[in-house]
Write an enzyme that holds these catalytic residues in place. Structure first.
Site, PDB file in Angstrom:
ATOM      1  CE  LYS A 116     -19.101 -31.483 -22.108  1.00  0.00           C
ATOM      2  NZ  LYS A 116     -18.460 -31.775 -23.380  1.00  0.00           N
ATOM      3  CE  LYS A 159     -17.982 -28.286 -26.996  1.00  0.00           C
ATOM      4  NZ  LYS A 159     -17.185 -27.658 -25.935  1.00  0.00           N
ATOM      5  CG  PHE A 203     -15.320 -25.669 -34.717  1.00  0.00           C
ATOM      6  CD1 PHE A 203     -15.116 -26.691 -33.803  1.00  0.00           C
ATOM      7  CD2 PHE A 203     -14.487 -25.607 -35.838  1.00  0.00           C
ATOM      8  CE1 PHE A 203     -14.121 -27.640 -33.987  1.00  0.00           C
ATOM      9  CE2 PHE A 203     -13.481 -26.560 -36.028  1.00  0.00           C
ATOM     10  CZ  PHE A 203     -13.306 -27.574 -35.106  1.00  0.00           C
ATOM     11  CG  LEU A 204     -12.670 -21.475 -30.469  1.00  0.00           C
ATOM     12  CD1 LEU A 204     -11.952 -21.436 -29.130  1.00  0.00           C
ATOM     13  CD2 LEU A 204     -12.971 -20.055 -30.932  1.00  0.00           C
ATOM     14  CG  HIS A 209      -7.185 -29.214 -23.896  1.00  0.00           C
ATOM     15  ND1 HIS A 209      -8.464 -29.727 -23.926  1.00  0.00           N
ATOM     16  CD2 HIS A 209      -6.784 -29.308 -22.606  1.00  0.00           C
ATOM     17  CE1 HIS A 209      -8.802 -30.109 -22.710  1.00  0.00           C
ATOM     18  NE2 HIS A 209      -7.802 -29.862 -21.885  1.00  0.00           N
ATOM     19  CD  GLU A 276     -10.728 -30.639 -19.833  1.00  0.00           C
ATOM     20  OE1 GLU A 276      -9.998 -31.603 -19.591  1.00  0.00           O
ATOM     21  OE2 GLU A 276     -11.656 -30.673 -20.673  1.00  0.00           O
ATOM     22  CD  GLU A 288     -15.215 -31.342 -20.104  1.00  0.00           C
ATOM     23  OE1 GLU A 288     -16.334 -31.721 -19.728  1.00  0.00           O
ATOM     24  OE2 GLU A 288     -14.374 -32.117 -20.595  1.00  0.00           O
ATOM     25  NE  ARG A 292     -12.810 -36.938 -14.705  1.00  0.00           N
ATOM     26  CZ  ARG A 292     -11.816 -36.751 -15.559  1.00  0.00           C
ATOM     27  NH1 ARG A 292     -10.560 -36.837 -15.150  1.00  0.00           N
ATOM     28  NH2 ARG A 292     -12.032 -36.443 -16.821  1.00  0.00           N
TER      29      ARG A 292
HETATM   30  P1  ADP Z   1     -15.542 -33.802 -23.421  1.00  0.00           P
HETATM   31  O1  ADP Z   1     -16.317 -33.549 -22.196  1.00  0.00           O
HETATM   32  O2  ADP Z   1     -16.172 -34.815 -24.303  1.00  0.00           O
HETATM   33  O3  ADP Z   1     -14.080 -34.050 -23.182  1.00  0.00           O
HETATM   34  P2  ADP Z   1     -14.920 -31.012 -24.164  1.00  0.00           P
HETATM   35  O4  ADP Z   1     -15.948 -29.961 -24.103  1.00  0.00           O
HETATM   36  O5  ADP Z   1     -13.898 -31.042 -23.088  1.00  0.00           O
HETATM   37  O6  ADP Z   1     -15.665 -32.447 -24.282  1.00  0.00           O
HETATM   38  O7  ADP Z   1     -14.186 -30.960 -25.561  1.00  0.00           O
HETATM   39  C1  ADP Z   1     -13.298 -31.983 -25.965  1.00  0.00           C
HETATM   40  C2  ADP Z   1     -12.465 -31.524 -27.124  1.00  0.00           C
HETATM   41  O8  ADP Z   1     -13.299 -31.126 -28.225  1.00  0.00           O
HETATM   42  C3  ADP Z   1     -11.601 -30.309 -26.834  1.00  0.00           C
HETATM   43  O9  ADP Z   1     -10.381 -30.648 -26.220  1.00  0.00           O
HETATM   44  C4  ADP Z   1     -11.397 -29.785 -28.253  1.00  0.00           C
HETATM   45  O10 ADP Z   1     -10.450 -30.623 -28.905  1.00  0.00           O
HETATM   46  C5  ADP Z   1     -12.750 -30.013 -28.912  1.00  0.00           C
HETATM   47  N1  ADP Z   1     -13.641 -28.830 -28.778  1.00  0.00           N
HETATM   48  C6  ADP Z   1     -14.582 -28.640 -27.821  1.00  0.00           C
HETATM   49  N2  ADP Z   1     -15.195 -27.436 -27.970  1.00  0.00           N
HETATM   50  C7  ADP Z   1     -14.654 -26.851 -29.054  1.00  0.00           C
HETATM   51  C8  ADP Z   1     -14.841 -25.573 -29.726  1.00  0.00           C
HETATM   52  N3  ADP Z   1     -15.734 -24.680 -29.311  1.00  0.00           N
HETATM   53  N4  ADP Z   1     -14.068 -25.298 -30.802  1.00  0.00           N
HETATM   54  C9  ADP Z   1     -13.144 -26.209 -31.238  1.00  0.00           C
HETATM   55  N5  ADP Z   1     -12.922 -27.410 -30.652  1.00  0.00           N
HETATM   56  C10 ADP Z   1     -13.647 -27.738 -29.577  1.00  0.00           C
END
Ligand code: ADP
Length: 452
Positions: A116, A159, A203-204, A209, A276, A288, A292
Site C-alpha cells: 500500500k 495501516k 482518518f476520514l 467508498h 478504490e 488502494e 484483479r
Molecule cells: P483493505 O485492503 O483491507 O480492504 P482498504 O485500504 O481498502 O483496506 O480499507 C478498507 C476500509 O477501511 C475502507 O473501505 C474504509 O471503510 C476504511 N478506511 C481505510 N482507510 C481509511 C481512512 N483513511 N479513513 C477512514 N476509513 C478508512
C-alpha cells in the site's frame, strides 16, 4: 490464442468464469478441494482435478499443486478469480515461467499495488489524489512518529503496508494511544502479511467508498468503466453495491475516472482493475488498487453492457480493446446484494445443507451463484454463496425491482443475510442514496429491527 483455461478458484466466481469461457469457445479445467467435490460447476467443467484437502492453504493457495494441474492438463492460461492467489505476484511469475498466461495484470503491477505504500507513491506520481499523510513507512524513532501523527492531525489511521481484507488497520484518536497501537499493528502486519511496514494517514470521519473500474490492453489503450458505490459494509466487508455512485456530479466522477485511466497508462497496467477511493465532502482520496476482478463487477457489466470477464480473457491473449472512452456508456442503475451464509444479526457464518433455494427471476435480474437446493455450504471458505443483481432505467426503478426480487427469494436450511438486505432496501437513508461507510454498522440493529 487461449484454447483452455484452468480456473484456480471456487464457488460462484468459478462458475462465472466458466460461463465467460464457454461464450468464447474456450475449454475449462476446474481445480477443487476435497470439500468442493460435490459442487455442480465441478461436474460442468470439461475437466476437473482435485488439488488437495479442504484447507485453502493445502488446495486453493497451494501454488505447486495448481501449477502441476495446469501442467498435466496443458492449460494455456490460468484464471485466478478473486481472493486466493489472484493478487500474488510470485504466483503470476511462476505461471509465466511455466509458459502459461495468467489472466490478470503483470507481476510488476501486482507488486507495486500489493504494497500500500508503494501504491500510494505511484498514485501521487500519477496525479491521483490520496488521503493526506506521507507516502513512506513510519520510522522507528518514537519522537519522529509522534511528529508525523501531529502533522497529519488526529484522528489518524495506521495501516499495514501489506494489509488486506479489512485487517491490519487501527484508528488512533489521541497521542497517548499512538505508540501502543503502532506496536500492535506492526505485530499484526508481521504475523499476518509478513511485512511490518506501517504507514499513517488521516482518518476520514464520514467517507463513502467509491471505486472506479478500469480495463487496459497490451496496445496502450486504458479505459475507465464508470463508478461503483460500496459504502454499505460490515467489518470493512462490502454487503450491497451499486453503479453508478449516486448523487455525485458526473463531471467530477469523469475527472477522477480520467485520472485512473492515466494512472494505468503511467503504470503500464494490463487487464481489469479497480481504484478504490474514499469520498468525503466533495473530494476523492485514493486508498488502494485491486489488481484483479472484483466480487461486485456485475453492477458495472449491467450499466456498461461490457462482459468484464470475457474482455479480461481477450485482453490477456493480446486482443486490442475495440472501444474508445467515448463509446463507454453508463446506462441506468444497478444493485448487487451479496448473499452470505451468515446470521443477519451477528454475522456469524452459517454453513450447512441448503434445503430450499428459490431465486428470483424475470427481466433485468441476474443471479450469480453455484448454490442450489441440496447443496451443502462448506465451513472452510468465505461465506459468500451468491449475488443477486438487478438493473433499472433509474435508481428508483432498480430499487423497486430489487425489493421485488428479494421478496421472491427463499432460502432455507441455513441462515442467510437476506433479511438484512430486505431491511436495507427499505432503509430511508439508503434509499435516498449516499450513506457513508459507517451507516450499516451504526444503524444495524435499527435497520433490522424496523423490518421485523
Ligand atoms: P483493505 O485492503 O483491507 O480492504 P482498504 O485500504 O481498502 O483496506 O480499507 C478498507 C476500509 O477501511 C475502507 O473501505 C474504509 O471503510 C476504511 N478506511 C481505510 N482507510 C481509511 C481512512 N483513511 N479513513 C477512514 N476509513 C478508512
Amino acid at each position: 490464442m487461449i484454447r483452455s483455461i484452468l480456473i484456480a478458484n471456487r464457488g460462484e466466481i468459478a462458475l462465472r468464469i466458466m460461463r465467460a469461457c464457454e461464450a468464447l469457445g474456450i475449454e475449462t479445467i476446474v481445480v477443487y478441494s476435497q470439500a468442493d467435490r460435490e459442487a455442480s460447476y465441478v461436474q460442468r467443467a470439461a475437466r476437473s482435478i482435485c488439488i488437495g484437502p479442504a484447507a485453502a492453504s493445502k488446495s486453493y493457495l497451494d501454488q505447486a499443486a495448481i501449477l502441476f494441474a495446469a501442467e498435466v492438463t496443458k492449460a494455456d492460461a490460468i484464471h485466478p478469480g478473486y481472493g486466493f492467489l489472484s493478487e500474488n505476484a510470485e504466483f503470476a511469475e511462476r505461471v509465466n515461467d511455466a509458459g502459461r498466461i495468467l489472466i490478470g495484470p503483470t507481476a510488476e503491477n501486482m507488486r507495486i499495488m500489493g504494497d500500500k505504500i508503494s501504491a500510494k507513491r505511484a498514485m501521487i506520481a500519477a496525479g491521483v489524489p490520496c488521503v493526506p499523510g506521507p507516502d513512506s513507512a513510519l520510522p522507528d524513532d518514537p519522537a519522529a512518529v509522534r511528529a508525523i501523527a501531529r502533522d497529519i492531525g488526529y484522528p489518524i489511521i495506521l495501516k499495514a503496508a501489506g494489509g488486506g481484507g479489512g485487517r491490519g488497520m487501527r484508528v488512533v484518536v489521541m497521542e497517548d494511544e499512538l505508540l501502543p497501537s503502532l506496536a500492535i499493528t506492526r505485530e499484526e502486519g508481521r504475523k499476518a502479511f509478513g511485512n511490518d511496514s506501517i504507514y499513517a494517514e488521516k482518518f476520514l470521519s464520514h467517507p463513502r467508498h467509491i471505486e472506479i473500474q478500469v480495463i487496459a490492453d497490451y496496445h496502450g489503450r486504458a479505459l475507465w468503466l464508470g463508478s461503483r458505490d460500496c459504502s454499505l459494509q460490515r467489518r470493512h466487508q462490502k454487503i450491497l453495491e451499486e453503479a453508478p455512485a449516486p448523487g455525485i456530479d458526473p463531471q467530477l466522477i469523469a475527472s477522477i475516472g480520467e485520472r485512473c485511466a492515466d494512472a494505468c497508462r503511467y503504470l503500464n497496467y494490463r487487464g481489469v482493475g479497480t481504484f478504490e477511493f474514499l469520498y468525503e465532502d466533495g473530494a476523492f482520496y485514493f486508498i488502494e488498487m485491486n489488481t484483479r476482478l472484483q466480487v461486485e463487477h456485475p453492477v458495472t457489466e449491467m450499466t456498461t453492457g461490457i462482459d468484464l470477464v470475457q474482455w479480461q480473457i481477450r485482453v490477456a491473449q493480446g486482443d486490442p480493446l475495440p472501444f474508445k472512452q467515448a463509446d463507454i456508456r453508463c446506462e441506468g442503475h444497478s444493485f448487487e446484494c451479496r448473499i452470505n451464509a451468515e446470521d443477519p444479526k451477528t454475522f456469524m457464518p452459517s454453513p450447512g445443507l441448503i434445503t430450499q433455494w428459490d431465486m428470483p427471476n424475470g427481466p433485468h435480474i441476474r443471479v450469480d451463484t453455484h448454490a442450489f437446493a441440496g447443496y451443502r455450504v462448506p465451513p472452510y471458505y468465505d461465506s459468500l454463496i451468491g449475488k443477486l443483481v438487478v438493473h433499472g432505467t433509474t435508481r428508483d426503478e432498480a430499487l423497486a425491482r430489487l425489493r421485488e426480487a428479494l421478496a421472491e427469494t427463499n432460502i432455507t436450511g441455513i441462515a442467510t443475510n437476506i433479511d438484512l438486505h430486505r431491511a436495507l432496501v427499505n432503509d430511508s437513508a439508503f434509499t435516498k442514496g449516499g450513506v457513508d461507510i459507517h451507516h450499516l454498522e451504526k444503524n444495524h440493529q435499527n435497520i433490522l429491527g424496523s423490518a421485523a
